[in-house]
Design an enzyme around this catalytic site. Structure first.
Site, PDB file in Angstrom:
ATOM      1  N   LEU A 199      64.223  59.891  -8.706  1.00 56.42           N
ATOM      2  CA  LEU A 199      64.374  59.136  -9.715  1.00 56.42           C
ATOM      3  C   LEU A 199      65.543  59.447 -10.366  1.00 56.42           C
ATOM      4  CD1 LEU A 199      63.356  55.881 -10.899  1.00 56.42           C
ATOM      5  CD2 LEU A 199      62.913  58.234 -12.606  1.00 56.42           C
ATOM      6  N   TRP A 200      66.820  58.439 -10.240  1.00 51.99           N
ATOM      7  CA  TRP A 200      67.960  58.532 -11.477  1.00 51.99           C
ATOM      8  C   TRP A 200      67.290  58.150 -12.846  1.00 51.99           C
ATOM      9  CZ3 TRP A 200      68.780  58.486  -6.099  1.00 51.99           C
ATOM     10  CH2 TRP A 200      69.405  58.390  -5.788  1.00 51.99           C
ATOM     11  N   VAL A 237      64.037  64.752 -10.028  1.00 52.63           N
ATOM     12  CA  VAL A 237      65.655  63.801 -11.214  1.00 52.63           C
ATOM     13  C   VAL A 237      66.823  64.155 -11.555  1.00 52.63           C
ATOM     14  CG1 VAL A 237      65.342  63.114 -13.469  1.00 52.63           C
ATOM     15  CG2 VAL A 237      63.364  63.868 -12.061  1.00 52.63           C
ATOM     16  N   LYS A 238      67.098  62.949 -10.965  1.00 51.32           N
ATOM     17  CA  LYS A 238      68.684  62.905 -10.925  1.00 51.32           C
ATOM     18  C   LYS A 238      69.027  62.254 -12.909  1.00 51.32           C
ATOM     19  CE  LYS A 238      72.942  60.630 -10.225  1.00 51.32           C
ATOM     20  NZ  LYS A 238      73.990  59.645  -9.715  1.00 51.32           N
ATOM     21  N   GLN A 239      69.940  62.980 -13.533  1.00 52.50           N
ATOM     22  CA  GLN A 239      70.502  62.705 -14.839  1.00 52.50           C
ATOM     23  C   GLN A 239      71.686  62.984 -14.736  1.00 52.50           C
ATOM     24  OE1 GLN A 239      69.815  61.225 -17.486  1.00 52.50           O
ATOM     25  NE2 GLN A 239      67.437  61.401 -17.713  1.00 52.50           N
TER      26      GLN A 239
END
Length: 351
Positions: A199-200, A237-239
């Protein structure tokens, strides 16, 4: 290797490489390593096919066997317009060159659109893990609006032999409730089919930016976005890296907060801010990969800095696109390798 990393960091080398974190103890984190899948995900409700695909991502590229990830994402043709994204290097209008860069660059996986990966799937899906991005902000509406809408379904990703699906949620936006429901359902279906989910976890709200600061990159808000991402069973998780410890919840006077979020659990140091993001990913049990950001005047230094911050905070890797593909392939490969060298270096340790 360490000398090259120090050179890339320049005047910030000492602050970034020798910082000792006094916020969230490193001993409380799950640190990426060779046995990450066995130690964490083998205990979850993910099925054997998810574990197999997850392991295939970790076993690919220059970082194979380390527990760290280097992913090339190229969905900017939709998110930022193809012309604006590929004008600096028109070769990447051709989807095959995107996959070639990921392979030549030693990446664990390549993330792109249904159209890009579907066009070359028979040629490359068995050579490098595919991450099919299933939703996008289409950008062509006038005036521009910001809403992630589904462009693909999970079955299409499964049929082309992808290892994972990716999606974006604009947390804080007027459309976020719908996006959360859509992507939660999509991730459930992906897990049923054996696909990994990424998830972005981005923030989007005009009220998050004012004359004082841009709270889209505040530690507390990005950390909470990560926590929501983990809640809908994002496996990764992409952050964006946080750039300020100013309190979005505190300063904008909404949501819930505790003063310890800005003192005991974080500080003004970038590694401590990123560690707060890691903590919100279930203390690192869900891997945090930070984005590389747009290309600029010092791409190599900026990319190495982001990798050092992520690794020393307890993160799982970097996902960097524009800094790599907006250059000749040779230079793009060199930049990706420089990122990977941070994670291969035993001298760059957890703070």
């Amino acid at each position: 290797m360490l000398d090259k990393i120090k050179s890339a960091l320049g005047a910030e080398a000492d602050s970034l490489l020798n910082h000792v974190s006094k916020t969230i103890p490193k001993e409380t984190l799950t640190i990426p390593g060779p046995n990450y899948i066995d130690e964490i995900f083998a205990k979850t409700d993910r099925n054997n096919s998810v574990l197999k695909n997850f392991q295939s991502i970790y076993n690919t590229g220059r970082l194979a066997g380390t527990g760290y990830l280097s992913i090339l994402p190229v969905d900017q043709g939709i998110e930022h317009s193809a012309g604006a994204s590929f004008a600096k290097n028109p070769a990447y209008f051709d989807p095959e060159n995107i996959v070639k860069l990921a392979i030549e660059g030693g990446c664990n996986a390549v993330a792109s659109t249904l159209g890009v990966l579907g066009l070359v799937s028979r040629q490359y899906a068995h050579k490098i893990p595919f991450v099919v991005k299933i939703n996008h902000n289409e950008l062509l509406s006038y005036p521009n609006k910001f809403d992630q809408i589904l462009f693909a379904n999970v079955e299409q990703a499964f049929d082309m032999g992808a290892a994972a699906v990716g999606a974006t949620i604009y947390f804080g936006s007027d459309e976020s409730s719908r996006q959360i429901q859509e992507i939660s359902e999509a991730f459930h279906r992906a897990h049923e089919l054996g696909l990994v989910t990424i998830l972005w976890a981005y923030l989007r709200n005009d009220n998050f930016k004012n004359d004082k600061a841009d709270y889209h990159i505040a530690t507390d808000l990005t950390g909470q976005a990560n926590h929501l991402a983990a809640t809908i069973q994002a496996d990764i998780v992409k952050q964006k890296l946080p750039e300020t410890n100013l309190g979005g919840f505190r300063d904008l006077k909404f949501g819930k907060k505790d003063d310890k979020m800005y003192t005991d659990l974080s500080s003004e140091h970038p590694i401590d801010m990123a560690r707060y993001q890691v903590a919100n990913c279930y203390m690192g049990k869900i891997g945090l990969i930070n984005s590389g950001g747009p290309s600029g005047s010092n791409d190599l230094g900026d990319a190495v800095k982001a990798a050092v911050i992520n690794k020393r905070a307890g993160g799982m890797g970097l996902i960097s696109g524009r800094k790599a593909f907006q250059k000749p392939m040779k230079d793009g490969v060199a930049l990706l390798n420089a990122i990977q060298d941070v994670y291969l270096s035993k001298d760059v340790t957890i703070a």
